[in-house]
Design an enzyme around this catalytic site. Structure first.
Site, PDB file in Angstrom:
ATOM      1  N   TYR A 434       0.813  -1.224   0.000  1.00 26.23           N
ATOM      2  CA  TYR A 434       0.000   0.000   0.000  1.00 26.23           C
ATOM      3  C   TYR A 434       0.847   1.275   0.000  1.00 26.23           C
ATOM      4  CZ  TYR A 434      -0.120  -0.228   5.271  1.00 26.23           C
ATOM      5  OH  TYR A 434       0.156  -0.302   6.604  1.00 26.23           O
ATOM      6  N   GLU A 435       0.173   2.385  -0.293  1.00 26.38           N
ATOM      7  CA  GLU A 435       0.802   3.685  -0.545  1.00 26.38           C
ATOM      8  C   GLU A 435       1.748   3.622  -1.747  1.00 26.38           C
ATOM      9  OE1 GLU A 435      -0.530   6.049   0.761  1.00 26.38           O
ATOM     10  OE2 GLU A 435      -1.535   5.005   2.385  1.00 26.38           O
ATOM     11  N   GLY A 436       1.408   2.799  -2.704  1.00 28.11           N
ATOM     12  CA  GLY A 436       2.231   2.617  -3.894  1.00 28.11           C
ATOM     13  C   GLY A 436       3.121   1.408  -3.721  1.00 28.11           C
TER      14      GLY A 436
END
Length: 592
Positions: A434-436
Site C-alpha cells: 500500500y501507498e504505492g
C-alpha cells in the site's frame, strides 16, 4: 505469546548521540533535551507495552465486523484509542494553533515506531488521521483548518484518504468519482472507493474523508482531479454534528493481515463535499498526504521487523537444542541454547543490524522533513524527496524479510499462532503494497526523483558520503571495517547512476529494468552511512568515558557485521543493473 519492550535506549542514542538533535539549527530542536525526550519516550513506551501490545493478538483474532453499516472494532480498541487521544499523542507534532503540541516530526517518528511495533493495526486509525490533517493544513483554507483540524488533532474525529477505485490503483488518471457543484458552493460526490483503511469504525464520532474526484468538464488524466473533504457526519456552522452524510461502508476486505484495522469499500451517493485548494489541483494536495504516508509505511516495515527480532532473540536465548561446536555452553543442561550456533547467530545479526540501521535512517529522514518544513531548507527538501521512495520501498522489503528471518529462528514454533511470529509476517506484508507498491516506488525513484534538477539531490547525497569518509579518515574505529566498505558501496551507487545516464536515453527500459535493484542498492548505502555514523558516535562516547560501554561496544560490533556481511549486496545489485533490459525483456509475453 509474543512480547514487546520499547527500545528507548536505542532511540535515545540515535536522537542525541548520532543526530545530536538538540544541537541542530532547526526551529524547535533546542527543546529536544534528553530530559524532555526521555519523558516522552518513557510514557510512549509504557502505553505501547501495557495498553497497545496486549491488544495486538486480540485485534488479529477478532478482526473488524460490519454490522448494519457500522464497523465494530475489536474488544479494547476503543478504550485504548481514547487513551491515545486523551494523552495528546495524535497531535504530538501538530500546530498548537489548532490544538497540537507543536513538537518536531522527529520526536513523533520516534514515538510512532513504538506504537507500530506494539499494535500496527490499531495505530493505523490515528496514523491516517494525521495524514489527513497534514493535507488540510498544507492546502486547506483558513476556514477549513479551523472547522476540521482541532477535532482531528484531539482525536474526536478520524481521517482517511480515498484514492483507489475498482478500475484504477496507481493510475489515478482513470478515476471516475464525480463531484457535481451545488448552489451553496459545496459539491455532491458520487462514486466508489476501495481499500480505504479506517474508512468506517466506532472509535470516533466523525470521520473526515479526503476524496479524489472529477468536477464536470475537468481535463482528462491526473490534471483533472480535485480533492474534497467529505465528512461521515455533516457539521453545522456552529461546529455541531448534524445528519449522516451520504457516504457508507459497502463491505470489509478479508485480508492476509492487519485484521484489527478496517479496510473498507466506501460508497459515495451524492455526499456533501468541500473542495480543498483549487479545482483540478487535487493530486498536489493528495501527495502531501501520500508522501507523509510513504515515510510512515517505511517506518511500519522496520518497526514490524523490530518486534519480530525481539521475540526471535528471546527465543534463541531460551530454546535448548544441540551443543556448541567449541564445547558445551550449558554443561549442566541437556543441550545448549540455540543462540550459540553460528547459523542462528547469523540470522539474528541480520535482523539486528537491519532494524538498528533502519531506525537511524528513518529518524534521519524525519530530521530532513523538519529541516524542510521548519527551516525552509530547500536542500533538505530535495534530499528527503529523493529518499522517500527508498525509505518506503527498501525498509518495507527488508522489514518483511526480517520478520521472516525472525520466524525462521523459531523453527516450527514460528509457524504456529501461539508464538505470534506468523502474525508479524502477515501484518508486515501489506507495507510492501500500500501507498504505492514497491515496484512503483522504484520507478518513481529512477524515473522522477533521480533525474530531477539534473540529478542535483543524488550528487548532494554522494558528496555527503564522500565528506563523511574524508572527515573521519583518521578515526581508528571507522578505519577498521567501516570507511572502505562505505566508499566501495557508494561507488557502486555512482556506477549504477552512470549506467542509467549512458543507456537510459537510448532505451528507457534499461533504467526501468534496473530500478528495483537501484532502490535496494541505494537503501544499502543509506544503511551503511547510518552504521558508520553510529559507530563514530559510539567510539567517541567510549573515548570520553560516557554511556554504557557494553551498549556502545555492541553497536560497533553490530555495525562491523553489517558492513562486512550485508553492505556487499550493492555489488550484486549493480551487476543486475548493468545487465540491462535484455535478460528481463527477452521472453515473449505469450510464453509466461
Amino acid at each position: 505469546m509474543p512480547h514487546y519492550t520499547a527500545p528507548v535506549p536505542d532511540i535515545a542514542f540515535v536522537l542525541h548521540d548520532v543526530l545530536e538533535a538538540e544541537k541542530q539549527d532547526v526551529p524547535g530542536y533546542a527543546e529536544l533535551e534528553r530530559e524532555l525526550t526521555s519523558a516522552v519516550l518513557q510514557e510512549a513506551a509504557k502505553i505501547s507495552e501495557q495498553v497497545l501490545q496486549p491488544l495486538n493478538v486480540v485485534g488479529d483474532r477478532q478482526g473488524c465486523v460490519l454490522e448494519n453499516g457500522v464497523v465494530r472494532t475489536p474488544d479494547g480498541f476503543k478504550e485504548a484509542y481514547d487513551q491515545i487521544a486523551e494523552g495528546g499523542w495524535i497531535g504530538l507534532d501538530a500546530d498548537p494553533e489548532y490544538g497540537g503540541q507543536g513538537m518536531p516530526y522527529l520526536l513523533s517518528t520516534a514515538v510512532g515506531e513504538m506504537f507500530v511495533s506494539a499494535n500496527m493495526a490499531l495505530n493505523m486509525f490515528w496514523g491516517l488521521t494525521h495524514g489527513a490533517y497534514s493535507a488540510i493544513m498544507a492546502h486547506g483554507s483558513e476556514e477549513q483548518k479551523r472547522a476540521w483540524l482541532p477535532n482531528m488533532i484531539s482525536g474526536r474525529w478520524g481521517g482517511t484518504m480515498n484514492l483507489t477505485e475498482p478500475q484504477c490503483g496507481t493510475d489515478l488518471g482513470l478515476i471516475r468519482t464525480r463531484a457535481e457543484p451545488a448552489d451553496d458552493g459545496s459539491y455532491r460526490i458520487t462514486g466508489q472507493k476501495i481499500w480505504i483503511s479506517a474508512g468506517e469504525h466506532d472509535l470516533t464520532e466523525n470521520i473526515v474523508h479526503l476524496v479524489l474526484a472529477r468536477i464536470p468538464g475537468a481535463p482528462e488524466g491526473t490534471k483533472g482531479i480535485s480533492l474534497f473533504i467529505v465528512p461521515k457526519v455533516l457539521v453545522g456552522d456552529d461546529g455541531a454534528l448534524g445528519a449522516r452524510n451520504a457516504v457508507t461502508c459497502g463491505g470489509l476486505e478479508s485480508k492476509m493481515g492487519i485484521h484489527g484495522n478496517a479496510t473498507c469499500v466506501m460508497n459515495y451517493d451524492g455526499a456533501v463535499g468541500y473542495l480543498v485548494g483549487e479545482p483540478h489541483k487535487g493530486m498536489r494536495a493528495m501527495f502531501t498526504m501520500m508522501n507523509e504516508a510513504r515515510i510512515g509505511v517505511g517506518l511500519q516495515g522496520y518497526a514490524m521487523g523490530a518486534v519480530a527480532y525481539q521475540n526471535a532473540a528471546a527465543f534463541a536465548q531460551e530454546r535448548l537444542q544441540g551443543r556448541d561446536v567449541t564445547g558445551p555452553a550449558n554443561p549442566d543442561g541437556p543441550a545448549d541454547p540455540i543462540i550459540v550456533h553460528p547459523d542462528v547467530r547469523r540470522n539474528l545479526m541480520a535482523q539486528k543490524s537491519f532494524v538498528e540501521g533502519a531506525r537511524a535512517f528513518a529518524l534521519w529522514g524525519a530530521e530532513l522533513v523538519d529541516r524542510s518544513h521548519r527551516a525552509g531548507d530547500a536542500e533538505a527538501e530535495a534530499l528527503i524527496s529523493l529518499l522517500t521512495p527508498v525509505i518506503k520501498g527498501f525498509l518495507t522489503d527488508k522489514g518483511f524479510e526480517t520478520t521472516v528471518l525472525a520466524q525462521q529462528t523459531l523453527g516450527g514454533s514460528g509457524f504456529t499462532r501461539e508464538w505470534g511470529l506468523e502474525q508479524f509476517v502477515r501484518d508486515a506484508r501489506i507495507t510492501m503494497v500500500y501507498e504505492g507498491t514497491n515496484g512503483i516506488q522504484s520507478l518513481d525513484l529512477v524515473g522522477r526523483k533521480l533525474p530531477r534538477d539534473g540529478g542535483k539531490a543524488m550528487m548532494a547525497f554522494l558528496e555527503l558520503v564522500k565528506a563523511f569518509c574524508k572527515d573521519n579518515a583518521g578515526n581508528a574505529t571507522l578505519q577498521d571495517g567501516f570507511l572502505e566498505p562505505l566508499k566501495s558501496a557508494s561507488k557502486d551507487l555512482q556506477a549504477a547512476g552512470l549506467f542509467f545516464l549512458q543507456n537510459g536515453a537510448r532505451n528507457p527500459a534499461h533504467a526501468l529494468a534496473g530500478s528495483y535493484d537501484f532502490m535496494h542498492l541505494f537503501g544499502h548505502v543509506c544503511l551503511g552511512l547510518m552504521w558508520a555514523r553510529m559507530a563514530k558516535a559510539a567510539a567517541d562516547m567510549l573515548a570520553r568515558g560516557e554511556g554504557d560501554p557494553e551498549f556502545l561496544r555492541a553497536k560497533i560490533a553490530t555495525g562491523r557485521y553489517h558492513m562486512a556481511r550485508e553492505l556487499p549486496a550493492t555489488k550484486t545489485h549493480l551487476a543486475r543493473i548493468e545487465s540491462g533490459a535484455e535478460p528481463v525483456m527477452a521472453l515473449d509475453a505469450a510464453r509466461f
